[in-house]
Design an enzyme around this catalytic site. Structure first.
Site, PDB file in Angstrom:
ATOM      1  N   ASP A  33      41.107  41.112  43.157  1.00  0.00           N
ATOM      2  CA  ASP A  33      41.461  41.233  44.573  1.00  0.00           C
ATOM      3  C   ASP A  33      40.169  41.392  45.379  1.00  0.00           C
ATOM      4  O   ASP A  33      39.085  41.548  44.814  1.00  0.00           O
ATOM      5  CB  ASP A  33      42.349  42.481  44.723  1.00  0.00           C
ATOM      6  CG  ASP A  33      43.023  42.560  46.085  1.00  0.00           C
ATOM      7  OD1 ASP A  33      43.141  41.528  46.762  1.00  0.00           O
ATOM      8  OD2 ASP A  33      43.439  43.672  46.470  1.00  0.00           O
ATOM      9  N   GLU A  61      36.807  37.834  48.417  1.00  0.00           N
ATOM     10  CA  GLU A  61      36.386  36.767  49.375  1.00  0.00           C
ATOM     11  C   GLU A  61      34.872  36.707  49.551  1.00  0.00           C
ATOM     12  O   GLU A  61      34.382  35.634  49.907  1.00  0.00           O
ATOM     13  CB  GLU A  61      37.056  37.005  50.721  1.00  0.00           C
ATOM     14  CG  GLU A  61      38.560  36.761  50.697  1.00  0.00           C
ATOM     15  CD  GLU A  61      39.333  37.810  49.895  1.00  0.00           C
ATOM     16  OE1 GLU A  61      38.840  38.963  49.856  1.00  0.00           O
ATOM     17  OE2 GLU A  61      40.357  37.476  49.303  1.00  0.00           O
ATOM     18  N   ASP A 111      48.174  39.435  51.817  1.00  0.00           N
ATOM     19  CA  ASP A 111      48.860  40.547  52.452  1.00  0.00           C
ATOM     20  C   ASP A 111      49.703  40.099  53.631  1.00  0.00           C
ATOM     21  O   ASP A 111      49.334  40.272  54.788  1.00  0.00           O
ATOM     22  CB  ASP A 111      47.826  41.584  52.890  1.00  0.00           C
ATOM     23  CG  ASP A 111      47.080  42.146  51.685  1.00  0.00           C
ATOM     24  OD1 ASP A 111      47.537  41.913  50.554  1.00  0.00           O
ATOM     25  OD2 ASP A 111      46.056  42.800  51.893  1.00  0.00           O
TER      26      ASP A 111
END
Ligand SMILES: *[C@@H]1O[C@H](CO)[C@@H](O)[C@H](O)[C@H]1NC(C)=O
Ligand SMILES: *[C@@H]1O[C@H](CO)[C@@H](O)[C@H](O)[C@H]1NC(C)=O
Ligand SMILES: *[C@@H]1O[C@H](CO)[C@@H](O)[C@H](O)[C@H]1NC(C)=O
Ligand SMILES: *[C@@H]1O[C@H](CO)[C@@H](O)[C@H](O)[C@H]1NC(C)=O
Ligand SMILES: *[C@@H]1O[C@H](CO)[C@@H](O)[C@H](O)[C@H]1NC(C)=O
Ligand SMILES: *[C@@H]1O[C@H](CO)[C@@H](O)[C@H](O)[C@H]1NC(C)=O
Ligand SMILES: *[C@@H]1O[C@H](CO)[C@@H](O)[C@H](O)[C@H]1NC(C)=O
Ligand SMILES: CC(=O)N[C@H]1CO[C@H](CO)[C@@H](O)[C@@H]1O
Length: 831
Positions: free
Chosen positions: A403, A406, A536
């Site tokens: 997670d 990025e 999300d």
């Protein structure tokens, strides 16, 4: 600065099951020189060419190009012959080129509308598009599946994106689009570039539609994919970026997660409560709650003590259930934290300009960041994973979830604004004595490192990143990687590299098992190493609908077959009815996981009676279809055929289908048409001109390409049709776990098409081996109107049988033929 350009041109042949069909061809090698700034080396290669590669790069090869190690490309091989489906036409001065489809003369790509710009930090190239173009792709986004083509910008810059806002860049970058023409022909265009970019879809004043790339670096490295069927483009794209990884069978089960589970006792209760209401739970997930101070490779000693976690995992495994853990890239930089110390010793972290480790902020506080290009990083990451997840002494997970990759930095470019804690570490941002500055790493002789003298922090052209500056809330773009490339150029690949390193670590831990990695951030080709969820989103009907088009983008266009949304939504309050509908929606998407934020109320399916009932029935049907879904995952991993596809993939000449984004085909046979309006019990859905069978009643109907309406759709079902012409293998019964499902017998549903025939396939293996070559069965079913034949290879040792075959749509309705037929050799029958 002016850049001397080289144009390289390649044609590729498509190899289908080892056969190539030769096409007559021509030879062309041109060198253009002289007055213009352009040099072009043209070489046409290939046999029956369905792919054209055009590379416009600087003649000196300084400009950054995506590393082969991150995205291995198919090898190009020159050939003197090649009649190509894609024709390349170069105009010298001013430079432009076009690509046409040889068989129809259609212009597919034409850059003559605007001059090419190739500067060191700004590149522009525009192609004209037909009127009212049907353009899809360019993910990741939450916009319409068929992209808007007026005043619309797609920005590709991977970013933390709570609430997955529309019209913005999200977690992934996939610079590929599908252009579907009203002729029914589709082609694809892939720009192999990891650079930040805005892709504009708009019209000129004269009304000419165009698509325009505006990038802040890289080269123009185009792959044109000829199709002409939409599915063919998906396969051709997979040939370029790599075939997706095949998932283990168990991953198709139902997953539950939540951020904010306070302790292991609570997790045990969730498992028990699922069992109590008879909703099959396949896999439990641990979000960052399990960690001590949010550090990777740690357990909170009081809330998640090792012995209790190990006991829970054993109990899950004894019940044939599974367990997953999250990992984040930010590594807390304390000498007392052994993971950090070991990483530092291996030089595994990115460095600031003074040679110290570059720092930022993530869940654990101040952190350093793995440099996936550094030679020691994989070893370090592998050994951390092998130690912590050691099956005999650690947490015996079945896969890993990466997670925040990025990478998401809780720091903006000032490192102040977002700092929620008082230790304002910006002041401690000084060089550290104990770390030896690396040797000068930039050797200008090395190609593709990026041009010198760029402003890597504030490029003149600003892409429309929703965080503003490209360095905001991520790694500073002027940070160097170990191979001397810059984050400026490689940013969009960070997450995929983390996923790849994690997959490698799992392979090292269990060399014979198929690894399972779920990643938030993706780049072209990420399907080779990981599955993806859509980040999300919110617990809204709007995001329930968004989940469908995001799935379609990933499975059909981006070569990522194992994807899904957080079922019932991540942020906010899930409403009962919405959650019940989402339990169904998720059951017909590849990856099926209920997950919610720490601030959201609990939303496990058992929290409401109606949702538990809906989920129980949805899972029952999903599990009976599990081998059908598994077979389509296998098929995707073999040749790139999409697992879920939009209606126009199967009806490419039916213009009514081009904009549909709330229905989909799951595999070859099933058309899913869920209720989509807020709180509604009705749904308007489209039925293409074809024969379909109601999945629930098996009733046959001929449709004529019109909208239909279902009223009073209860929460215990989903409108579902079987497309004529297909054979659907189903388990006779469902079970509590996917392992038990595998012991059930099959029934075959034969759904003849207009011409009375049908076909289908079934892949069987042990569900987990990395390589099941020789120990798997690839069974083809054919129905010619009178006889069924099951043929293929039968390497999988099984006592499971086909109990019966249902032939739908006969004069007297459904006809049942009773077996049993074993699944270890060819079989069949005549009526
Ligand atoms: C193809 O031919 C061109 C021109 O002769 C040459 O420059 C290039 O290296 C060749 N490419 C391959 C992959 O052999
Ligand atoms: C090539 O492009 C030029 C300029 O756009 C055009 O005039 C010409 O007809 C094209 N040739 C072919 C074979 O398409
Ligand atoms: C599990 O169910 C029990 C009994 O209904 C309930 O008291 C408890 O709060 C539930 N716990 C969780 C974590 O769902
Ligand atoms: C990147 O740019 C920032 C802002 O100008 C500067 O503070 C920092 O030292 C630079 N980092 C590197 C690695 O060059
Ligand atoms: C599958 O069918 C075989 C043969 O009819 C039968 O013996 C067996 O019990 C069946 N298995 C299950 C799980 O029902
Ligand atoms: C089925 O396989 C057998 C053995 O390989 C072969 O002889 C036969 O022709 C096949 N039938 C079909 C319909 O492919
Ligand atoms: C349908 O049923 C009728 C009456 O039972 C029977 O005569 C006829 O043969 C059946 N047709 C088929 C195709 O099975
Ligand atoms: C697609 C969608 O519903 N996006 C919404 C996500 O949530 C944010 C914040 O609540 C909204 O602004 C978006 O419109």
């Amino acid at each position: 600065m002016a850049v001397l350009l080289t144009l390289l041109l390649f044609f590729f042949s498509t190899v289908v099951f080892g056969q190539t069909s030769d096409c007559p061809g021509y030879e062309a090698t041109n060198v253009l020189d002289g007055d213009s700034y352009l040099i072009a080396d043209l070489s046409l290669i290939g046999k029956c060419n369905t792919r054209l590669h055009v590379l416009i790069s600087d003649a000196d090869n300084h400009v950054f190009q995506v590393q082969e190690q991150v995205l291995p490309r198919p090898k190009s091989h020159n050939s003197t012959s090649g009649n190509t489906e894609l024709k390349f036409n170069l105009t010298r001065n001013p430079f432009s080129f076009s690509v046409t489809r040889a068989s129809t003369g259609d212009v597919l790509f034409d850059t003559s509308g605007a001059a090419l710009i190739f500067e060191s930090q700004y590149l522009r190239l525009r192609t004209s598009l037909p009127q009212n173009p049907n353009i899809y792709g360019l993910g990741e986004h939450s916009d319409d599946f068929r992209l808007p083509t007026n005043g619309y910008t797609r920005t590709l810059w991977n970013a933390e994106s709570p609430m997955i806002p529309t019209h913005f860049n999200l977690y992934g970058a996939h610079p590929v689009y599908f252009d579907h023409r009203t002729s029914g022909f589709t082609h694809g265009v892939f720009l192999l570039s990891s650079s930040g970019m805005d892709i504009r879809l708009d019209q000129t004043d004269a009304g000419q539609n165009y698509l325009e790339y505006n990038t802040i670096g890289g080269v123009f490295d185009f792959y044109f994919l000829a199709g002409p069927e939409p599915v063919a483009v998906s396969k051709q794209y997979a040939e370029v970026v790599g075939l997706p990884a095949f998932v283990p069978y168990w991953t198709l089960g139902f997953h539950q997660c939540k951020y904010g589970w306070p302790d292991i006792d609570h997790v045990n209760q969730v498992i028990a409560n699922y069992s109590a209401v008879d909703v099959p739970l396949e896999t439990m997930w641990g979000d960052i709650d399990y960690m001590q101070d949010h550090r990777d490779f740690s357990l909170d000693p009081s809330r998640y003590p090792l012995d209790k976690v190990r006991a829970m995992v054993s109990s899950l495994h004894n019940n044939q259930q599974h367990y997953m853990h999250i990992l984040d890239p930010g590594i807390r930089n304390l000498d007392s934290y052994a993971t950090y110390k070991r990483g530092a010793e291996k030089g595994a972290f990115l460095r600031a300009d003074d040679g110290s480790f570059y720092r930022g902020r993530q869940w654990p506080g101040e952190v350093v960041w793995p440099d996936w290009f550094a030679p020691g990083t994989q070893d370090w990451w592998t050994s951390e994973i092998r130690n912590f997840y050691d099956s005999s002494s650690g947490v015996d997970v079945d896969g890993l979830w990466v997670d925040m990759n990025e990478a998401s930095n809780m720091c903006d470019t000032n490192c102040v604004k977002s700092s929620s804690s008082s230790d304002s570490y910006i002041q401690t941002w000084t060089s550290r004595e104990d770390i030896v500055a690396p040797k000068k790493r930039h050797d200008s002789a090395d190609p593709f490192l990026g041009l010198p003298n760029r402003d890597l922090f504030n490029p003149v052209y600003r892409i429309a990143n929703h965080h503003g500056d490209i360095s905001a809330f991520t790694l500073f773009t002027n940070v160097s990687n170990a191979d001397s490339t810059k984050q400026y150029d490689t940013h969009n690949m960070y997450g995929t590299m983390m996923a790849a390193a994690t997959r490698n670590a799992l392979l090292s831990r269990n060399p014979n098992k198929r690894p399972f990695v779920l990643t938030r951030s993706t780049f072209s080709g990420a399907g080779r190493v990981a599955a993806h969820w859509f980040g999300d989103n919110a617990s809204t009907w709007d995001h329930y609908r968004t989940a469908i088009r995001q799935m379609l983008s990933f499975t059909a266009l981006h070569g990522m077959p194992f994807v899904g949304s957080d079922v019932c939504g991540f942020n906010g309050i899930a409403q009962e009815k919405m959650c019940a509908r989402w339990a169904w929606l998720g059951a017909f998407q590849p990856f099926y996981r209920n997950h919610a934020d720490i601030s959201a109320p609990d939303q496990e399916f058992y929290r409401w009676q109606s949702v538990a009932d809906a989920a129980r029935r949805a899972i029952d049907v999903r599990y009976r279809l599990l081998d059908y879904m598994y077979t389509s995952q296998w098929r995707a991993s073999v040749d790139g055929t999409p697992v879920a596809s939009p209606l126009w993939f199967k009806y490419p000449r039916d213009q009514n289908t081009f904009g549909i984004q709330t229905q989909w085909f799951l595999g070859d046979a099933l058309l899913v048409s869920p209720v989509v309006d807020d709180d509604s019990d009705s749904v308007n859905f489209y039925m293409p001109d074809d024969v379909f069978y109601d999945f629930w009643t098996l009733e046959k109907n001929k449709y004529s390409g019109m909208m239909h309406r279902a009223d009073n759709v209860p929460l215990d079902t989903i409108p579902l049709h079987i497309r004529g012409g297909t054979i659907l293998p189903m388990r006779v019964k469902s079970a509590k776990t996917t392992a038990e499902v595998r012991n059930q017998n099959f029934t075959l549903i034969v759904a003849p098409g207009r011409d009375g025939t049908a076909k289908g396939e079934l892949f069987l293996d042990d569900g987990i081996s990395l390589d099941s070559e020789g120990r798997c069965s690839e069974i083809m079913f054919t129905w010619d109107g009178k006889a069924l034949e099951a043929n293929g290879t039968f390497g999988f040792d099984t006592s499971v049988v086909v109990e019966s075959v249902l032939v739908l749509g006969g004069d007297n309705g459904t006809r049942e033929e009773k077996g049993p037929w074993g699944l270890m050799g060819a079989f069949g029958f005549h009526l």
